[in-house]
Design a protein around this motif. Sequence first.
Motif, PDB file in Angstrom:
ATOM      1  N   TYR A  19     -41.718  68.935  65.869  1.00  0.00           N
ATOM      2  CA  TYR A  19     -42.792  69.402  64.996  1.00  0.00           C
ATOM      3  C   TYR A  19     -42.388  69.170  63.552  1.00  0.00           C
ATOM      4  O   TYR A  19     -41.224  69.311  63.206  1.00  0.00           O
ATOM      5  CB  TYR A  19     -43.034  70.915  65.174  1.00  0.00           C
ATOM      6  N   GLU A  20     -43.367  68.842  62.716  1.00  0.00           N
ATOM      7  CA  GLU A  20     -43.134  68.762  61.280  1.00  0.00           C
ATOM      8  C   GLU A  20     -43.599  70.088  60.688  1.00  0.00           C
ATOM      9  O   GLU A  20     -44.751  70.477  60.869  1.00  0.00           O
ATOM     10  CB  GLU A  20     -43.930  67.610  60.668  1.00  0.00           C
ATOM     11  N   THR A  21     -42.690  70.785  60.010  1.00  0.00           N
ATOM     12  CA  THR A  21     -43.027  72.083  59.444  1.00  0.00           C
ATOM     13  C   THR A  21     -42.729  72.106  57.958  1.00  0.00           C
ATOM     14  O   THR A  21     -41.851  71.403  57.478  1.00  0.00           O
ATOM     15  CB  THR A  21     -42.201  73.213  60.108  1.00  0.00           C
ATOM     16  N   GLY A  22     -43.457  72.953  57.266  1.00  0.00           N
ATOM     17  CA  GLY A  22     -43.136  73.227  55.874  1.00  0.00           C
ATOM     18  C   GLY A  22     -42.099  74.335  55.847  1.00  0.00           C
ATOM     19  O   GLY A  22     -41.824  74.979  56.856  1.00  0.00           O
ATOM     20  N   ILE A  23     -41.511  74.578  54.704  1.00  0.00           N
ATOM     21  CA  ILE A  23     -40.507  75.626  54.577  1.00  0.00           C
ATOM     22  C   ILE A  23     -40.734  76.364  53.264  1.00  0.00           C
ATOM     23  O   ILE A  23     -41.076  75.764  52.251  1.00  0.00           O
ATOM     24  CB  ILE A  23     -39.075  75.046  54.676  1.00  0.00           C
ATOM     25  N   GLU A  24     -40.593  77.691  53.316  1.00  0.00           N
ATOM     26  CA  GLU A  24     -40.792  78.531  52.147  1.00  0.00           C
ATOM     27  C   GLU A  24     -39.471  78.624  51.381  1.00  0.00           C
ATOM     28  O   GLU A  24     -38.488  79.153  51.904  1.00  0.00           O
ATOM     29  CB  GLU A  24     -41.226  79.924  52.620  1.00  0.00           C
ATOM     30  N   LEU A  59     -46.032  77.041  60.003  1.00  0.00           N
ATOM     31  CA  LEU A  59     -46.692  76.400  61.133  1.00  0.00           C
ATOM     32  C   LEU A  59     -48.046  77.061  61.363  1.00  0.00           C
ATOM     33  O   LEU A  59     -48.263  78.205  60.964  1.00  0.00           O
ATOM     34  CB  LEU A  59     -45.858  76.581  62.410  1.00  0.00           C
ATOM     35  N   HIS A  60     -48.939  76.348  62.040  1.00  0.00           N
ATOM     36  CA  HIS A  60     -50.219  76.939  62.425  1.00  0.00           C
ATOM     37  C   HIS A  60     -50.006  77.920  63.571  1.00  0.00           C
ATOM     38  O   HIS A  60     -49.051  77.797  64.337  1.00  0.00           O
ATOM     39  CB  HIS A  60     -51.198  75.844  62.865  1.00  0.00           C
ATOM     40  N   LYS A  61     -50.913  78.881  63.684  1.00  0.00           N
ATOM     41  CA  LYS A  61     -50.786  79.916  64.713  1.00  0.00           C
ATOM     42  C   LYS A  61     -50.748  79.338  66.126  1.00  0.00           C
ATOM     43  O   LYS A  61     -49.976  79.782  66.973  1.00  0.00           O
ATOM     44  CB  LYS A  61     -51.946  80.906  64.597  1.00  0.00           C
ATOM     45  N   ARG A  62     -51.572  78.336  66.381  1.00  0.00           N
ATOM     46  CA  ARG A  62     -51.602  77.754  67.729  1.00  0.00           C
ATOM     47  C   ARG A  62     -50.283  77.051  68.043  1.00  0.00           C
ATOM     48  O   ARG A  62     -49.826  77.057  69.184  1.00  0.00           O
ATOM     49  CB  ARG A  62     -52.792  76.821  67.901  1.00  0.00           C
TER      50      ARG A  62
END
Length: 156
Positions: free
Chosen positions: A25-30, A86-89
């Motif tokens: 998965y490609e995710t963003g990071i805070e 990430l999106h909830k789904r």
Amino acid sequence: MQKEQTKTLAQNKKARHDYFIIETYETGIELAGTEVKSIRQGKVNLSDAYASIKDGEVFIKGMNISPYEQGNIFNRDPLRDRKLLLHKREIRKLIGQIQQQGYALIPLSLYLKGSLVKVSLAVAKGKKLYDKRSDLAERASRRDMDRAFKEQNNRY
């Protein structure tokens, strides 16, 4: 329309050796501002990092981002937990996959996509010692075949 540039900042090379990668998965990071500056300088280590899910949110743990030299009071703890976006789904799907025995969330790489810092997160299953040995043997045999093929082509 131009293609977005990606620049790899850090990789977890040990992950592909220790785990079978099931899905990525490609995710963003805070991140805080000084953390982004430090990451852009390449002062990040993913080798002991892993992700976990708590209260419907995904956090990356054990990722070491060295303090930014000019950051003084704005620097954060280098080993603090950081939230992945990430999106909830997607999170629900991850929860279903992680509940299976032997599966883990492992960050594979940290990279820039445009001006954003992204994490490549993998659902992975741990390898046994015999799996690692068979991978090494397969890699060695492939290298030997390539070498023999190259020598044969050089003769003619």
